[in-house]
Scaffold this active site. Structure first.
Site, mmCIF file in Angstrom:
data_model
loop_
_atom_site.group_PDB
_atom_site.id
_atom_site.type_symbol
_atom_site.label_atom_id
_atom_site.label_comp_id
_atom_site.label_asym_id
_atom_site.label_seq_id
_atom_site.Cartn_x
_atom_site.Cartn_y
_atom_site.Cartn_z
ATOM 1 N N ASN A 144 -62.049 90.978 -18.448
ATOM 2 C CA ASN A 144 -62.446 89.735 -19.035
ATOM 3 C C ASN A 144 -60.976 89.067 -19.195
ATOM 4 O O ASN A 144 -59.818 89.466 -19.173
ATOM 5 C CB ASN A 144 -62.898 90.031 -20.553
ATOM 6 C CG ASN A 144 -62.201 91.103 -21.075
ATOM 7 O OD1 ASN A 144 -61.336 92.207 -20.432
ATOM 8 N ND2 ASN A 144 -62.225 91.030 -22.567
ATOM 9 N N GLU A 154 -59.748 86.023 -21.354
ATOM 10 C CA GLU A 154 -59.683 85.359 -22.806
ATOM 11 C C GLU A 154 -58.962 84.023 -22.676
ATOM 12 O O GLU A 154 -57.809 83.827 -21.615
ATOM 13 C CB GLU A 154 -59.387 86.225 -24.054
ATOM 14 C CG GLU A 154 -60.443 87.223 -24.016
ATOM 15 C CD GLU A 154 -60.335 88.045 -25.377
ATOM 16 O OE1 GLU A 154 -59.427 88.142 -26.164
ATOM 17 O OE2 GLU A 154 -61.190 88.839 -25.644
ATOM 18 N N GLU A 183 -67.681 91.106 -15.935
ATOM 19 C CA GLU A 183 -68.886 91.135 -15.035
ATOM 20 C C GLU A 183 -68.929 89.612 -14.228
ATOM 21 O O GLU A 183 -69.145 89.788 -13.144
ATOM 22 C CB GLU A 183 -70.241 91.539 -15.949
ATOM 23 C CG GLU A 183 -70.349 92.682 -16.510
ATOM 24 C CD GLU A 183 -69.823 92.347 -18.089
ATOM 25 O OE1 GLU A 183 -68.905 91.660 -18.552
ATOM 26 O OE2 GLU A 183 -70.449 92.942 -18.894
HETATM 27 N N1 THU Z 1 -66.974 90.744 -22.722
HETATM 28 C C1 THU Z 1 -67.044 91.193 -21.441
HETATM 29 O O1 THU Z 1 -66.155 91.098 -20.614
HETATM 30 N N2 THU Z 1 -68.082 91.707 -21.002
HETATM 31 C C2 THU Z 1 -69.267 91.591 -21.936
HETATM 32 O O2 THU Z 1 -70.438 92.241 -21.413
HETATM 33 C C3 THU Z 1 -69.285 91.547 -23.317
HETATM 34 C C4 THU Z 1 -68.018 90.942 -23.877
HETATM 35 C C5 THU Z 1 -65.565 90.336 -23.316
HETATM 36 C C6 THU Z 1 -65.362 89.000 -23.734
HETATM 37 C C7 THU Z 1 -64.511 88.755 -24.852
HETATM 38 O O3 THU Z 1 -63.200 88.695 -24.110
HETATM 39 C C8 THU Z 1 -64.531 90.328 -25.352
HETATM 40 O O4 THU Z 1 -65.247 91.187 -24.374
HETATM 41 C C9 THU Z 1 -64.921 90.416 -26.626
HETATM 42 O O5 THU Z 1 -66.160 90.117 -26.830
#
Ligand code: THU
Length: 135
Positions: A42, A44, A55
């Protein structure tokens, strides 16, 4: 398919997560039909809404490298296995409705499995647009 190997790649990808706001690191490893593995974490952003999930990073990397068919994805989160968010389910469904989704905790020990179709029943996909004059 070596599920443990796929989970290990997701664990490694998770270490590269950029999650200073939520502190919730996620890693993903997507297995293409040709055997290639594409990883994602992820990413941000200070403008929170622009955050991208692990994903989708993995999927977009794969598509941009020419892969179109996928058999499995491993997703690694924190203390317990977590399932992909709705946006990721939609985006993965476009290419792989029958994808095997392997969800694991941070050390890859506790796991859950499901098919994307189970997680995303009656998903909206390319088939829905057939006959509408689109691409
Ligand atoms: N997040 C993901 O990377 N994949 C998911 O399926 C759920 C959420 C991340 C987004 C954000 O950076 C953090 O998790 C909290 O929501």
């Amino acid at each position: 398919m070596d599920e443990k190997g796929l989970i290990r790649r997701a664990v490694e990808a998770r270490e590269r997560a950029y999650a200073p706001y939520s502190k919730f690191a996620v890693g993903a490893a997507l297995l293409a039909a040709d055997g290639r593995i594409f990883t994602g974490c992820n990413v941000e952003n200070a403008s929170y809404g622009l955050t991208m999930c692990a994903e989708r990073v993995a999927l977009f990397k794969a598509i941009s490298e020419g892969a179109r068919e996928f058999t499995a994805i491993a997703i690694v989160c924190g203390a317990s296995p977590c399932s992909p968010c709705g946006a990721c389910r939609q985006v993965l469904f476009e290419f792989a409705p029958d994808l095997l989704v392997i969800m694991a905790d941070a050390d890859g020990k506790r796991t859950k499995r499901a098919r994307l179709r189970e997680l995303f029943p009656e998903g909206f996909g390319p088939h829905a647009l057939k006959g509408c004059g689109g691409p």
